[in-house]
Design a protein around this motif. Structure first.
Motif, PDB file in Angstrom:
ATOM      1  N   LYS B   3      88.259  14.211  69.975  1.00  0.00           N
ATOM      2  CA  LYS B   3      87.158  13.388  70.462  1.00  0.00           C
ATOM      3  C   LYS B   3      86.044  14.300  70.999  1.00  0.00           C
ATOM      4  O   LYS B   3      86.293  15.142  71.862  1.00  0.00           O
ATOM      5  CB  LYS B   3      87.662  12.479  71.592  1.00  0.00           C
ATOM      6  CG  LYS B   3      88.449  11.272  71.106  1.00  0.00           C
ATOM      7  CD  LYS B   3      88.784  10.363  72.294  1.00  0.00           C
ATOM      8  CE  LYS B   3      89.906  10.967  73.130  1.00  0.00           C
ATOM      9  NZ  LYS B   3      90.330  10.068  74.238  1.00  0.00           N
ATOM     10  N   ARG B  22      80.936  12.941  62.787  1.00  0.00           N
ATOM     11  CA  ARG B  22      81.863  11.984  62.170  1.00  0.00           C
ATOM     12  C   ARG B  22      82.149  12.394  60.736  1.00  0.00           C
ATOM     13  O   ARG B  22      83.277  12.369  60.279  1.00  0.00           O
ATOM     14  CB  ARG B  22      81.279  10.581  62.191  1.00  0.00           C
ATOM     15  CG  ARG B  22      81.467   9.948  63.566  1.00  0.00           C
ATOM     16  CD  ARG B  22      81.131   8.492  63.522  1.00  0.00           C
ATOM     17  NE  ARG B  22      81.278   7.933  64.850  1.00  0.00           N
ATOM     18  CZ  ARG B  22      80.745   6.794  65.225  1.00  0.00           C
ATOM     19  NH1 ARG B  22      80.017   6.091  64.375  1.00  0.00           N
ATOM     20  NH2 ARG B  22      80.938   6.339  66.434  1.00  0.00           N
ATOM     21  N   TYR B  26      85.331  14.097  63.081  1.00  0.00           N
ATOM     22  CA  TYR B  26      85.630  13.964  64.504  1.00  0.00           C
ATOM     23  C   TYR B  26      85.363  12.540  64.956  1.00  0.00           C
ATOM     24  O   TYR B  26      84.526  11.827  64.392  1.00  0.00           O
ATOM     25  CB  TYR B  26      84.767  14.932  65.328  1.00  0.00           C
ATOM     26  CG  TYR B  26      85.021  16.381  64.990  1.00  0.00           C
ATOM     27  CD1 TYR B  26      86.185  17.020  65.434  1.00  0.00           C
ATOM     28  CD2 TYR B  26      84.098  17.098  64.234  1.00  0.00           C
ATOM     29  CE1 TYR B  26      86.410  18.340  65.102  1.00  0.00           C
ATOM     30  CE2 TYR B  26      84.318  18.414  63.920  1.00  0.00           C
ATOM     31  CZ  TYR B  26      85.477  19.044  64.357  1.00  0.00           C
ATOM     32  OH  TYR B  26      85.697  20.341  64.038  1.00  0.00           O
ATOM     33  N   GLU B  27      86.060  12.205  66.020  1.00  0.00           N
ATOM     34  CA  GLU B  27      85.755  10.948  66.689  1.00  0.00           C
ATOM     35  C   GLU B  27      84.661  11.273  67.703  1.00  0.00           C
ATOM     36  O   GLU B  27      84.730  12.316  68.356  1.00  0.00           O
ATOM     37  CB  GLU B  27      87.014  10.460  67.420  1.00  0.00           C
ATOM     38  CG  GLU B  27      86.940   9.042  67.927  1.00  0.00           C
ATOM     39  CD  GLU B  27      88.224   8.639  68.659  1.00  0.00           C
ATOM     40  OE1 GLU B  27      88.128   8.020  69.734  1.00  0.00           O
ATOM     41  OE2 GLU B  27      89.322   9.005  68.157  1.00  0.00           O
ATOM     42  N   THR B  28      83.666  10.407  67.802  1.00  0.00           N
ATOM     43  CA  THR B  28      82.563  10.742  68.717  1.00  0.00           C
ATOM     44  C   THR B  28      82.304   9.625  69.698  1.00  0.00           C
ATOM     45  O   THR B  28      82.625   8.458  69.457  1.00  0.00           O
ATOM     46  CB  THR B  28      81.236  10.991  67.943  1.00  0.00           C
ATOM     47  OG1 THR B  28      80.930   9.784  67.240  1.00  0.00           O
ATOM     48  CG2 THR B  28      81.365  12.140  66.986  1.00  0.00           C
ATOM     49  N   PRO B  46      87.416  13.324  76.680  1.00  0.00           N
ATOM     50  CA  PRO B  46      87.013  13.956  75.409  1.00  0.00           C
ATOM     51  C   PRO B  46      87.675  15.325  75.267  1.00  0.00           C
ATOM     52  O   PRO B  46      88.054  15.941  76.256  1.00  0.00           O
ATOM     53  CB  PRO B  46      85.499  14.074  75.546  1.00  0.00           C
ATOM     54  CG  PRO B  46      85.252  14.108  77.012  1.00  0.00           C
ATOM     55  CD  PRO B  46      86.330  13.283  77.659  1.00  0.00           C
TER      56      PRO B  46
END
Lengths: 588, 123
Positions: B3, B22, B26-28, B46
């Protein structure tokens, strides 16, 4: 004989005896000019034995016999006539006399006798001569004063003028003169300048030369250079040896300067410094005159008559002193004048510098404001650019290769990249230079850059070689900045070649510094561009910001070095910089 | 999936970084100011923070100090238009420093590098 007759005869006898013994020089002559009798005074004046004059024809005793005859013939009863003549003494010597004459009346022979009075006027004549000489010298001093003060002369010219006046025929008529001035820096009395011939022939020739050329003293002073320069070598050699410490108070010259009176040195003088001075001058008699003003002693004038051997008279001394006083004034005047000029020049320079500093300060302030403004603008532009360019990149990836929109998106990407470069360079340019410095071995720093750049060169088919000869020389530098300069040189070279070619990086020790050069075998640049290359925003490349070389120059300059860009004789361009070598004491 | 928290007061840039991160897998999550960013660090844990420096209100440097006070194991990348901050010792506590650019390659590489390094360290 009655009593009255007796007493009258006695009185006549007494009168005759009184006349004979009188100190006054009286001579009784007949109308023919024959001497009847003369007083003792007259006999002494003319150097005669008693009664030797009686019966002589008096006119023969005078240089102009006719003058006496005319005097006698012109006389009328009771009047006294006068004439100045020269009387010849018994030994043949002539002396100046004034002859006055009165006619004596007697009942028996009305024009038979004359009483002549002969007065010795040697002394009076001497005084007249002295008076005339004084007048002449005063006139001269006046002329000298005008010459010294009136004209804008520098100190050397004034000294020269003083010396000319000391020795000129129309001047003080010394044979030689030497000027010594007080030198405050060494606290000594120092010989400065001299004038005078080394022998009589030379003396005669010089003054004749000068007199022929100029009618007045001032003219002679100005002519001096051409006429006398070569002849006074010997005296100037003497004067250069003269140096007396001011605290040697026993020394004759220091003493005279302290006492403030001119002195003639002749005969046995038991005073320190006299023998040395005699040895220097090579003569026995000389005069020393002090020069001083209200502010203190200025120096001395030493004068002699070594060539002619003439004795220095009291009158000479009197005028020498007056002249020395005037000279002191002129010397001080000139010194004050040059001091004043110097201070004035200093003041002007200080004023100019202040104005320049002020201008520089204003300019720097303006530049600083401009710099800050540009920095703000550049940063503010960066954020929107990142967004534009970032999304344009994003788009290029999502548009098919054949789609014309992809070309448009690519153009946006490229143009944004260019704008980012400009902003980067601009911020680099206006950023104050980093002051952190470390002593680094130049060749190591250069080698690192070359190694890092090698892949880029290979990709561009450019042969990148280095010839590093700066041994272990170090430079106090910010290595990152110097590497940036070198990298800029290399990028420029690659762009100039625009294809295969060769780039050489060289280093070597030069006088006090280290030189690093990047040379390519490309086309070089237009010669008229050399000056413009380091100007901000000037670029020969369509995509350049025009700040690259400007930043390089700024970095090199901040390191105390110089940057050079030039075309090579055998083609291609060459960029180099010289940085000053590291000095260990900089670290403290 | 790691994250990444993006803290930036420029909405377009937040969107750009979000999109790119993204796309890179990645997760944002995004915060529009430092205060909000700190809250997300508290609440959403995060794995990495991309932090802008110049923001209205609390700036990125202060936010960096606060994050490190709370948990100094979270990698923080300072991402700014001001390259001169690189010389400022206050920023030295950050794990990386990236100058904002339309070419996000450097940012992506830095994120990847820090997270990869972190994983390696954990293993």
């Amino acid at each position: 004989m009655n009593e009255g007759q007796n007493s009258r005869a006695g009185a006549a006898e007494l009168l005759a005896a009184g006349f004979r013994q009188s100190d006054m020089s009286l001579i009784l002559v007949q109308g023919t000019g024959t001497v009847v009798t003369a007083s003792r005074g007259a006999e002494v004046l003319l150097g005669c034995e008693p009664e030797q004059l009686a019966g002589q024809y008096l006119a023969q005793r005078f240089s102009d016999p006719g003058a006496l005859r005319r005097l006698l013939a012109d006389q009328k009863t009771g009047t006294v006539g006068r004439v100045q003549l020269e009387a010849r003494r018994q030994d043949g010597k002539l002396i100046p006399v004034e002859v006055s004459c009165s006619r004596l009346e007697t009942g028996e022979a009305p024009d038979a006798y004359f009483m002549i009075r002969v007065s010795d006027i040697r002394e009076r004549q001497h005084e007249d001569e002295l008076r005339a000489a004084r007048l002449a010298k005063l006139t001269l001093l006046n002329q000298v004063s005008e010459a010294l003060y009136g004209a804008r002369l520098n100190l050397d010219q004034i000294l020269q003028a003083i010396l000319v006046c000391m020795t000129a025929g129309q001047g003080l008529r010394f044979n030689r003169a030497f000027l010594l001035l007080v030198d405050p820096s060494t606290n000594s009395l120092q010989g400065r300048m001299a004038i005078g011939p080394s022998n009589a022939d030379e003396a005669a020739r010089i003054w004749q030369d000068l007199a022929d050329q100029s009618s007045d003293l001032f003219g002679m002073v100005t002519q001096y250079d051409q006429s006398v320069r070569q002849t006074d070598v010997a005296v100037n050699e003497i004067v250069r040896h003269m140096s007396i410490p001011m605290d040697d108070e026993a020394n004759i010259m220091i003493r005279i300067m302290g006492q403030g009176h001119v002195r003639r040195i002749a005969g046995d003088v038991d005073q320190p410094g006299v023998e040395t001075l005699r040895h220097w001058l090579g003569c026995h008699e000389f005069a020393i005159a002090p020069m001083s003003t209200r502010r203190g002693p200025v120096g001395v004038i030493v004068a002699d008559n070594a060539i002619s051997g003439t004795t220095i008279t009291d009158l000479d001394l009197e005028f020498l002193q007056m002249f020395a006083n005037q000279s002191a004034g002129a010397i001080e005047n000139s010194r004050l004048h040059s001091e004043l000029s110097r201070r004035l020049a200093d003041l002007h320079a200080a004023h100019r510098k202040q104005r320049e500093d002020q201008e520089t300060l204003l300019k720097m302030e303006r530049l600083s404001v401009m710099g800050e403004t540009s920095a703000i603008v550049a940063h503010e532009l960066r954020n929107p650019l990142v967004a534009i360019g970032g999304f344009a990149r994003s788009l290029t990836r999502s548009i098919d290769a054949g789609d014309p929109n992809r070309v448009a998106a690519t153009i946006i990407v490229e143009e944004v990249a260019r704008m980012e470069r400009i902003i980067h360079d601009l911020l680099d340019f206006i950023r104050p230079p980093k002051m952190l410095r470390t002593a680094m071995v130049v060749d190591e720093v250069v080698a690192q850059v070359v190694q890092k750049f090698q892949p880029r060169a290979q990709e561009a088919e450019v042969e990148l070689v280095s010839d590093l000869q700066a041994e272990n020389l170090t430079v106090s530098m910010n290595p990152g900045e110097i590497q940036q300069v070198l990298q800029n040189f290399l990028v420029n070279a690659l762009q100039a070649l625009d294809g295969p070619g060769r780039v050489e990086v060289r280093s070597r020790g030069v006088d006090g510094g280290v030189e690093v050069t990047v040379a390519d075998n490309g086309p070089g640049f237009e010669p008229e561009l050399v000056e413009k290359l380091q100007m901000p925003f000037f670029s020969t490349k369509p995509t350049g910001s025009g700040l690259g070389l400007t930043i390089c120059a700024q970095i090199v300059k901040a390191h105390g070095g110089v940057l050079r860009a030039e075309n090579r004789a055998d083609g291609g361009a060459e960029f180099s910089f010289i940085l000053p070598r590291h000095k260990p004491e900089e670290e403290s | 999936m790691s994250k990444v928290l993006i803290v930036d007061d420029e909405p377009h840039l937040r969107l750009l970084y979000e999109t790119e991160l993204r796309r890179a897998g990645y997760e944002t999550m995004t915060a529009s100011n430092a205060q909000q960013g700190l809250e997300f660090v508290e609440t959403m844990s995060p794995d990495l923070v991309v932090l802008d420096i110049r923001m209205a209100g609390m700036d990125g440097i202060e936010a960096l100090q606060r994050i490190l006070e709370r948990d100094n194991s979270i990698p923080v990348i300072l991402n700014t238009a001001f390259s001169s901050y690189r010389d400022n010792y206050l920023t030295w506590a950050a794990d990386a420093y990236v100058t904002k650019s339309a070419d996000v390659t450097e940012l992506l590489e830095t994120v990847h590098g820090l997270l990869h390094q972190g994983l390696k360290a954990e293993n």
